[in-house]
Design a protein around this motif. Structure first.
Motif, PDB file in Angstrom:
ATOM      1  N   PRO A  23      40.748  21.494 -20.373  1.00  0.00           N
ATOM      2  CA  PRO A  23      40.651  21.255 -21.798  1.00  0.00           C
ATOM      3  C   PRO A  23      40.354  22.525 -22.513  1.00  0.00           C
ATOM      4  N   SER A  24      40.973  22.786 -23.909  1.00  0.00           N
ATOM      5  CA  SER A  24      40.503  23.712 -24.873  1.00  0.00           C
ATOM      6  C   SER A  24      39.832  22.909 -25.764  1.00  0.00           C
ATOM      7  N   VAL A  25      38.751  23.549 -26.596  1.00  0.00           N
ATOM      8  CA  VAL A  25      38.035  22.767 -27.441  1.00  0.00           C
ATOM      9  C   VAL A  25      39.042  22.755 -28.791  1.00  0.00           C
ATOM     10  N   SER A  26      39.559  21.438 -29.311  1.00  0.00           N
ATOM     11  CA  SER A  26      40.636  21.524 -30.256  1.00  0.00           C
ATOM     12  C   SER A  26      40.322  20.162 -31.112  1.00  0.00           C
ATOM     13  N   SER A  27      40.922  19.984 -32.104  1.00  0.00           N
ATOM     14  CA  SER A  27      40.888  18.712 -32.631  1.00  0.00           C
ATOM     15  C   SER A  27      41.763  17.657 -31.754  1.00  0.00           C
ATOM     16  N   VAL A  45      32.989  23.933 -21.675  1.00  0.00           N
ATOM     17  CA  VAL A  45      34.143  23.427 -21.180  1.00  0.00           C
ATOM     18  C   VAL A  45      34.558  23.724 -19.660  1.00  0.00           C
ATOM     19  N   GLU A  46      34.799  22.207 -19.397  1.00  0.00           N
ATOM     20  CA  GLU A  46      34.833  21.864 -17.903  1.00  0.00           C
ATOM     21  C   GLU A  46      36.247  21.492 -17.603  1.00  0.00           C
ATOM     22  N   PRO A  47      36.803  21.517 -16.547  1.00  0.00           N
ATOM     23  CA  PRO A  47      38.107  20.825 -16.096  1.00  0.00           C
ATOM     24  C   PRO A  47      37.623  19.237 -15.921  1.00  0.00           C
ATOM     25  N   TYR A  48      38.938  18.421 -16.164  1.00  0.00           N
ATOM     26  CA  TYR A  48      38.504  16.959 -15.934  1.00  0.00           C
ATOM     27  C   TYR A  48      39.911  16.151 -15.183  1.00  0.00           C
ATOM     28  N   SER A 174      37.523   4.862 -25.032  1.00  0.00           N
ATOM     29  CA  SER A 174      36.550   5.305 -25.406  1.00  0.00           C
ATOM     30  C   SER A 174      36.083   6.837 -24.938  1.00  0.00           C
ATOM     31  N   VAL A 175      35.479   7.632 -25.387  1.00  0.00           N
ATOM     32  CA  VAL A 175      35.304   8.882 -24.929  1.00  0.00           C
ATOM     33  C   VAL A 175      33.896   9.259 -25.413  1.00  0.00           C
ATOM     34  N   ASP A 176      33.104   9.935 -24.286  1.00  0.00           N
ATOM     35  CA  ASP A 176      31.814  10.366 -24.307  1.00  0.00           C
ATOM     36  C   ASP A 176      31.717  11.336 -25.643  1.00  0.00           C
ATOM     37  N   THR A 177      30.654  10.971 -26.492  1.00  0.00           N
ATOM     38  CA  THR A 177      30.523  11.850 -27.946  1.00  0.00           C
ATOM     39  C   THR A 177      30.639  13.165 -27.571  1.00  0.00           C
ATOM     40  N   GLY A 181      36.867  15.632 -29.212  1.00  0.00           N
ATOM     41  CA  GLY A 181      37.587  16.748 -29.919  1.00  0.00           C
ATOM     42  C   GLY A 181      38.300  17.525 -29.004  1.00  0.00           C
ATOM     43  N   ARG A 182      38.513  17.297 -27.734  1.00  0.00           N
ATOM     44  CA  ARG A 182      39.130  17.939 -26.430  1.00  0.00           C
ATOM     45  C   ARG A 182      40.423  17.311 -25.946  1.00  0.00           C
ATOM     46  N   GLY A 183      40.986  16.130 -26.786  1.00  0.00           N
ATOM     47  CA  GLY A 183      42.093  15.698 -26.426  1.00  0.00           C
ATOM     48  C   GLY A 183      42.160  14.720 -25.307  1.00  0.00           C
ATOM     49  N   ILE A 184      40.958  14.063 -25.004  1.00  0.00           N
ATOM     50  CA  ILE A 184      40.692  13.326 -23.767  1.00  0.00           C
ATOM     51  C   ILE A 184      41.495  12.166 -24.157  1.00  0.00           C
TER      52      ILE A 184
END
Length: 263
Positions: A23-27, A45-48, A174-177, A181-184
């Motif tokens: 991921p890149s940090v994005s909206s 930023v870490e791969p998932y 749900s996404v970890d707070t 913002g990373r598109g997960i």
């Protein structure tokens, strides 16, 4: 609704079992006003990976929900379902994870092994036989179950869509707070849609009890097909839920699944 845990669990083979993203940090299109898109302290930023949730994952999924979902859900807050820092609700937890047996639920897992997002999905089929359901012993959670049952009956998805025989039901997203913002969330929904298409589901369904989640789902192209104002849901003439503004209704959203052209 029964709230007991199911004992059978399944996994899906092949391409949906594990998918890696960098991921890149994005909206994040699933971010809401209550969850800022830029955390105050962002981890590197870490791969998932996107993985199917299986039986051994259940406890860590519950741990994730305790931290990032249960305490913020408007109905849980309104009925004071979880009072105290260490409070838990066994019935809520069992209800939330029981569809994992369908082999359709997904989690985002960081390279270091941390669960950073979940999408708990279940299968609904036209000819499903309703199980005899025990009364929920938790009076507060029983109120929520009663509302969900009312919504399911009145929304009447199979009646509205007579050509559809199976529905992919997104129960919890749900996404970890610190990872928002990373598109997960969008990736989880995209993978869910891919599974639904691969397995022949006609519709994806999301029931939104929060105004924020309803707005986010609408931005993903889902159509609202049913709403119930909380002020109109009454038992013995009394309004049951009065969540804080702007949570005024529960809404059911659907999205048609377009088959692959080669199917």
């Amino acid at each position: 609704m029964a709230v007991e845990m199911q004992s059978a669990f399944f996994t899906l083979p092949g391409k949906f079992e594990k998918l890696r993203f960098f991921p890149s940090v994005s909206s994040d299109s699933m971010s809401t006003p209550s969850t800022p898109t830029t955390p105050l302290s962002s981890p590197p930023v870490e791969p998932y990976d996107i993985q199917i949730i299986t039986k051994p994952d259940v406890e860590k999924v519950i741990g994730f929900l305790r931290k990032f979902f249960f305490r913020d859900e408007p109905l849980n807050v309104n009925v004071k379902l979880l009072e105290g820092d260490d409070a838990t609700c066994l019935e809520l937890e069992e209800f939330s994870v029981k569809s994992i047996k369908d082999g359709l639920s997904l989690m985002a897992v960081s390279e270091s092994g941390k669960v950073v997002g979940v999408c708990l999905n279940g299968a609904m089929r036209r000819n499903d036989v309703e199980e005899d359901e025990e009364d929920c012993p938790n009076e507060k959670f029983a109120k929520i179950l009663n509302l969900l049952e009312t919504v399911d009956k009145q929304a009447d998805i199979f009646g509205k869509f007579p050509d559809v025989n199976s529905v992919m039901n997104v129960k919890i997203l749900s996404v970890d707070t610190t990872w928002r913002g990373r598109g997960i969330a969008k990736q989880l929904m995209d993978r869910t849609r891919d599974m639904a298409r691969e397995q022949g589901y006609g519709i994806m369904r999301v029931d939104c009890t929060s105004n924020f989640s309803a707005r986010a789902i609408a931005r993903l192209g889902f159509e609202c097909v049913y709403t119930l104002k909380y002020a109109d849901h009454k038992v013995d003439g009394q309004v049951v839920f009065e969540p804080e503004h702007p949570h005024t209704e529960v809404a059911v959203y659907i999205q048609r699944i377009v088959p692959n052209s080669n199917l």
